[in-house]
Write an enzyme that holds these catalytic residues in place. Structure first.
Site, PDB file in Angstrom:
ATOM      1  CE  LYS A 184     -60.927  53.687 -82.243  1.00 17.29           C
ATOM      2  NZ  LYS A 184     -60.510  54.845 -81.415  1.00 17.29           N
ATOM      3  CD  GLU A 259     -48.872  44.297 -78.532  1.00 17.31           C
ATOM      4  OE1 GLU A 259     -49.048  44.014 -77.327  1.00 17.31           O
ATOM      5  OE2 GLU A 259     -48.483  45.400 -78.939  1.00 17.31           O
ATOM      6  CB  CYS A 293     -48.489  45.869 -73.833  1.00 19.25           C
ATOM      7  SG  CYS A 293     -47.476  46.200 -75.256  1.00 19.25           S
ATOM      8  CD  GLU A 395     -51.664  45.651 -69.489  1.00 14.70           C
ATOM      9  OE1 GLU A 395     -52.782  45.690 -70.034  1.00 14.70           O
ATOM     10  OE2 GLU A 395     -50.597  45.534 -70.112  1.00 14.70           O
TER      11      GLU A 395
END
Ligand code: NAP
Ligand code: MG
Length: 501
Positions: A184, A259, A293, A395
């Site tokens: 997906k 992750e 990331c 983040e």
């Protein structure tokens, strides 16, 4: 397949790719995805949800137990290699599509994303014939060996920041090991994965081995993560959603790899080559518009060189060429979506509220024409940041770096590790003992010494702490996509002693 190959003005159209067929969603619904540089509609895509995920998982199960299980390791390797060649041959077109879908500069998709996609399929093609069991030296008249088998049907959910590359990181090792897949892609960037599906079909993979179901996370993604008939779930994205999918997979005890996000320390010591370190700091935070990331979003500067470093860093950051991502000279394109742009603006307000200073940037650039409607933001540096502030702990996922000053090594390592994440870290110094001391002490899955954002298909990547678990790429990735069976054989031919007499 059903993509309209016309000029970028005419929206492309894509169906779902299930069981080797291009099909509409069961609901008949579609969604559109914009080009983030202009806001214009790039593509209209079938919107998969639970019913389509169910169909795709069934197809993947049939393929796993049927045709795919009969394909030899050598032929799996050949299929992967063929796929790598097909992607390579089409890489110019795919780079342009990826740039239109995500907004990342064409220089980046041409020289980073596409070559690495090709490299990953090529690398794992080689592994297909090298996945082996072991013989174990057990005592007595016994023979014990292990089989390393595929896990089964894998659900793979990927983000929008490296759409094709994230698909490659997930698909290549899973296929090399003999699994089947339901992938997906992110709603913001479904196009690359659909183009990849067409090449998977062209390469000759049996029907149902790879199924691609675009749709929304809350519907298609959640249906995949909670599906009873998937054997493994691999997820890349936010820590928040990572926790959600791990919880729903836990109900079925589905194996999970994650992750997730990061807030990497990128550290400059006074003895570093400052020019190199300034470039490295920029690579760390402005590459891919900061939507990485492992971005070096906490820049730790040695108090002794802070002022000199910042002068150069500010000056160079203000000169970054932000604009049309299709222009080969552009260094930064738009953020992926309006939502992400607003998130970044929100963090500028948070930073100011916390007492940080905006040293450069802090707002969208002035652009002309259609690009005024794009989701652009300037390279931004926050000075006077304390490691405990939200802008140092959360983040942001944009071209926004928080500068923190340190006095000595002990203080630095403590601060570098005082964060929920642990994906990556960078250090700039000429002192090799210090560099390796740091590499050992930092809580991170990847450490870069006098470099940043280096990747190779052979080298493992993944996080410590809340940056997730499992390792992608390299031989470590195969561990996530295989399971070990231990087989015992009696060589004595005698009855089992215990009950035999
Ligand atoms: P996200 O929601 O975590 O998206 C990642 C993937 O998960 C997408 O395919 C998404 O689908 C899917 N998803 C969303 N909700 C789901 C659910 N309930 N169940 C199953 N799948 C679900 O990330 P985002 O909202 O796009 O971005 C938000 C923040 O995440 C960013 O600002 C950044 O901090 C972080 N992020 C990190 C990475 C990374 O590489 N570590 C990548 C992207 C974003 P849809 O996109 O279709 O909703
Ligand atoms: Mg989302």
């Amino acid at each position: 397949m059903s993509s309209a190959k016309s000029a970028s003005e005419t929206p492309r159209k894509y169906q779902l790719f299930i069981d080797g067929q291009w099909v509409d969603a069961e609901s008949g619904k579609t969604f559109t995805t914009p080009n983030p540089a202009t806001g214009a509609t790039l593509a209209e895509v079938a919107e998969g949800d639970k019913a389509d995920i169910d169909k795709a998982v069934e197809a993947a199960r049939r393929a796993f137990e049927g045709p795919w299980s009969k394909v030899s390791a050598r032929d799996r390797g050949k299929l992967l290699y063929k796929l790598s060649q097909l992607i390579d041959a089409k890489s110019k077109e795919l780079a342009a599509i990826e740039t239109s879908d995500n907004g990342k500069p064409i220089k980046e998709t041409s020289y980073v994303d596409l070559p690495q996609v090709v490299e990953n399929f090529e690398y794992f093609a080689g592994w297909a014939t090298k996945i082996e069991g072991e013989t174990i030296p057990v005592p007595g008249q016994m023979f014990n060996y292990t089989l390393r088998e595929p896990v089964g049907v894998c659900g793979q959910i990927i983000p929008w920041n490296f759409p094709l590359l994230m698909a490659a990181w997930k698909l290549a090792p899973a296929l090399a090991a003999g699994n089947t897949i339901v992938l997906k892609p992110a709603e913001q960037t479904p196009v690359g994965a659909m183009e990849l599906a067409a090449l998977i079909q062209e390469a000759g993979f049996p029907d149902g081995v790879v199924n691609v179901v675009p749709g929304y996370g809350e519907t298609a993604g959640a249906a995949l993560a909670s599906h009873k008939d998937i054997d493994k779930l691999a997820f890349t994205g936010s820590t928040e959603v990572g926790k959600l999918v791990a919880k729903s997979a836990a109900d079925n005890l589905t194996k999970v790899s994650l992750e997730l996000g990061g807030k990497a320390p990128n550290i400059v010591f006074a003895d570093a080559d400052l020019e190199q370190a300034v470039n490295g700091a920029m690579m760390g935070i402005f590459f891919n518009q900061g939507q990485v990331c492992c971005a070096g979003s906490r820049l730790f500067l040695d108090a002794r060189v802070k002022d000199e470093f910042l002068d150069r860093f500010k000056e160079k950051s203000a000169r970054v060429r932000v604009g049309d991502p299709m222009d080969k000279n552009t260094q930064m394109g738009p953020q992926v979506s309006e939502e992400q742009l607003n998130r970044i603006k929100g963090y500028v307000d948070i930073a100011k509220g916390e007492g940080a200073q905006v040293l450069t940037g802090g707002c969208p650039p002035q652009l002309e024409g259609d690009f005024q409607k794009g989701y652009f933001f300037q390279p931004t540096i926050f000075g006077d940041v304390q490691n405990s502030m939200r802008v140092a702990q959360e983040e942001i996922f944009g071209p926004v770096v928080s500068v923190i000053t340190f006095e000595n090594e002990d203080d630095l390592i403590k601060q570098a590790n005082e964060v929920a994440y642990g994906l990556s870290a960078g250090i700039w110094t000429k002192d090799i003992t210090r560099a390796h001391r740091f590499a050992k002490a930092v809580h991170a899955g990847v450490v870069w010494i006098n470099t940043y954002n280096m990747f190779n298909a052979a080298s493992p990547f993944g996080g410590y702490k809340q940056s997730g678990y499992g390792r992608e790429m390299g031989k470590h990735a195969l561990e996530m996509y295989t399971q070990v069976k231990s087989v015992w054989v009696d060589l004595s031919g005698k009855p089992i002693g215990w009950f035999g007499n």
